[in-house]
Scaffold this active site. Structure first.
Site, PDB file in Angstrom:
ATOM      1  N   CYS A  29     -51.428 -20.771   8.975  1.00 20.83           N
ATOM      2  CA  CYS A  29     -52.719 -21.438   8.829  1.00 20.83           C
ATOM      3  C   CYS A  29     -53.369 -21.706  10.191  1.00 20.83           C
ATOM      4  O   CYS A  29     -52.800 -22.416  11.025  1.00 20.83           O
ATOM      5  CB  CYS A  29     -52.562 -22.760   8.073  1.00 20.83           C
ATOM      6  SG  CYS A  29     -54.136 -23.625   7.875  1.00 20.83           S
ATOM      7  N   ASN A  34     -45.117 -22.203   6.055  1.00 20.12           N
ATOM      8  CA  ASN A  34     -46.444 -21.809   6.505  1.00 20.12           C
ATOM      9  C   ASN A  34     -46.490 -21.791   8.030  1.00 20.12           C
ATOM     10  O   ASN A  34     -46.579 -22.825   8.680  1.00 20.12           O
ATOM     11  CB  ASN A  34     -47.504 -22.751   5.933  1.00 20.12           C
ATOM     12  CG  ASN A  34     -48.912 -22.295   6.249  1.00 20.12           C
ATOM     13  OD1 ASN A  34     -49.259 -22.042   7.393  1.00 20.12           O
ATOM     14  ND2 ASN A  34     -49.735 -22.184   5.221  1.00 20.12           N
ATOM     15  N   GLY A  86     -60.450 -11.165   2.417  1.00 18.13           N
ATOM     16  CA  GLY A  86     -61.372 -10.165   1.923  1.00 18.13           C
ATOM     17  C   GLY A  86     -61.135  -8.789   2.522  1.00 18.13           C
ATOM     18  O   GLY A  86     -60.210  -8.573   3.306  1.00 18.13           O
ATOM     19  N   GLY A 106     -53.712  -9.678   1.954  1.00 19.41           N
ATOM     20  CA  GLY A 106     -54.810  -9.621   2.910  1.00 19.41           C
ATOM     21  C   GLY A 106     -55.797  -8.536   2.507  1.00 19.41           C
ATOM     22  O   GLY A 106     -55.570  -7.363   2.766  1.00 19.41           O
ATOM     23  N   GLY A 107     -56.859  -8.917   1.809  1.00 28.54           N
ATOM     24  CA  GLY A 107     -57.896  -7.969   1.453  1.00 28.54           C
ATOM     25  C   GLY A 107     -57.647  -7.165   0.198  1.00 28.54           C
ATOM     26  O   GLY A 107     -58.411  -6.256  -0.120  1.00 28.54           O
ATOM     27  N   LYS A 148     -44.108 -17.296   6.206  1.00 31.32           N
ATOM     28  CA  LYS A 148     -45.445 -16.697   6.137  1.00 31.32           C
ATOM     29  C   LYS A 148     -46.021 -16.673   7.549  1.00 31.32           C
ATOM     30  O   LYS A 148     -46.286 -17.730   8.140  1.00 31.32           O
ATOM     31  CB  LYS A 148     -46.344 -17.485   5.187  1.00 31.32           C
ATOM     32  CG  LYS A 148     -47.672 -16.796   4.914  1.00 31.32           C
ATOM     33  CD  LYS A 148     -48.434 -17.480   3.794  1.00 31.32           C
ATOM     34  CE  LYS A 148     -49.686 -16.687   3.410  1.00 31.32           C
ATOM     35  NZ  LYS A 148     -50.436 -17.329   2.304  1.00 31.32           N
TER      36      LYS A 148
END
Length: 391
Positions: A127, A124, A236, A262-263, A178
């Site tokens: 974040c 990660n 979103g 992503g979305g 990521k």
């Protein structure tokens, strides 16, 4: 129809993203029951730097933002992986980060998760809630020794390379990075991953964001049940077009396989993401909003699309749209103008609204186009609710 990512075979391209959706074995079972091929477990630390509770901004037509949430401590993460391998057939990515930035901590997390049965490591480096929020509000000097995980590390190609190299040195399973989008050039970070031996990258939203505010109540941020706001992770629909660009950049400039997200919310989104260069697709916000049926519909829809279009291998669509990418200086405008279907046009006037356009007028309750004045922007076609306009 199987496909391969980083040497691991997946029954389909669908991965449930590391999120509140992947924090418990009951939820992982739901993911499998609805057709997901893989999950990325909830972000795991050796010991998380603070214990939050899920709080988010939600606007289903626009975006989500998560700025506060609970993650997993190491023993919780390991137990979740053990349970998942015993009780499901899912491929398991483990999403890990070291809040201290210490390479030995990264290695311990990866090594112990591999021993627990994980199929892939997902480092990660995205974040924004750990460190980046502090950096954004107070400056880099205010970032503490326990806030160097996630996007703070992910913004520095040198640190990214060190982390990936350290992980590759201690595990045999694939290492996927990521990546945070909060950088000047995502391809620079991706190339650092490739140089360090990464087996793939994941690009899935995560833009640093703030919510709207209530202008009638002293500018209070629009979070429910939270005493303030911090820069959070964007999800979103608002992220989708940015995510397409990020995936395409990495696909064009590296040889790494990509997980794209992503979305994304439906089958068309998944296929478009694959055509921009992703091998696997990952969903989060749309499942949180609309439930696990999103997974089932998307997986079934991808399979039907492949069959209907005559494709026999996912590789036939991965990166298909990249052939159209070129510098702006090499683009050429195709001459044309809008045509109005008189039987569909009701003269509502929406197409004549754009402030820069002088090509369309309403005459006798019908839109009339002066072709020589058309700039070719295409806005009128999108404004027309009756599909009366074509080019």
């Amino acid at each position: 129809m199987e496909l391969e990512f980083a040497g691991v075979k997946f029954k389909n391209p669908f991965v449930v993203a590391s999120s509140p959706l992947t924090s418990k074995i009951e939820l992982l079972k739901m993911a499998e029951d609805h057709g997901a091929a893989a999950v990325s477990t909830k972000l795991t630390f050796i010991k998380q730097p603070f214990y939050g509770k899920l709080r988010m901004y939600n606007s289903p037509k626009e975006a989500s933002i998560i700025c506060y949430d609970r993650r997993l401590d190491l023993e919780e993460g390991l137990e979740l992986v053990r349970q998942a391998k015993e009780q499901t057939e899912l491929k398991i990515f483990v999403n890990i980060t070291s809040d201290s930035g210490d390479l030995e901590s990264w290695q311990r997390l990866a090594r112990e998760h591999e021993e627990a049965g994980a199929d892939l490591i997902e480092a990660n480096l995205i974040c924004p809630n750990v460190g980046l929020a502090t950096k954004s509000i107070k400056g880099a000097d205010a970032v503490s020794s326990t806030e160097h995980g996630g996007a703070v590390t992910g913004q520095d190609p040198v640190l990214v390379k060190q982390v990936v190299s350290a992980l590759k040195a201690v595990v045999k399973i694939p290492v996927v990075a990521k990546l945070t989008p909060n950088v000047t050039d995502i391809a620079v970070i991706a190339r650092a991953c490739q140089e360090a031996g990464a087996d793939g990258v994941c690009l899935a939203g995560g833009q640093s964001s703030l919510p709207p505010v209530d202008i009638y109540h002293e500018g209070r941020p629009c979070y429910e049940l939270l005493n303030g706001a911090s820069h959070g992770s964007l999800g979103g629909p608002a992220t989708k077009l940015i995510s397409f660009s990020q995936v395409a950049q990495v696909a064009m400039k590296t040889d790494l396989p990509i997980i794209g997200g992503g979305g994304l919310g439906n089958v068309e989104d998944a296929i478009m993401m694959m055509m921009w260069g992703a091998t696997l697709v990952t969903y989060c916000t749309s499942i949180m909003w609309y439930g696990w049926e999103v997974v089932r519909r998307t997986v079934a829809g991808i399979e039907k699309y492949m069959q209907d279009m005559g494709y026999s291998d996912y590789r036939q669509i991965i990166g298909k749209s990249l052939q159209y990418l070129r510098p702006s200086s090499e683009l050429e405008a195709v001459p044309g103008y809008p045509r109005i279907a008189p039987d569909k046009c009701n003269g509502c006037g929406r197409c004549a609204l754009p402030g820069h356009c002088q090509a369309i007028t309403i005459i006798d309750h019908k839109a009339v186009v002066q072709a020589e004045k058309c700039l070719g922007c295409g806005i009128c076609k999108q404004l027309c609710t009756r599909k009366a306009i074509s080019f």
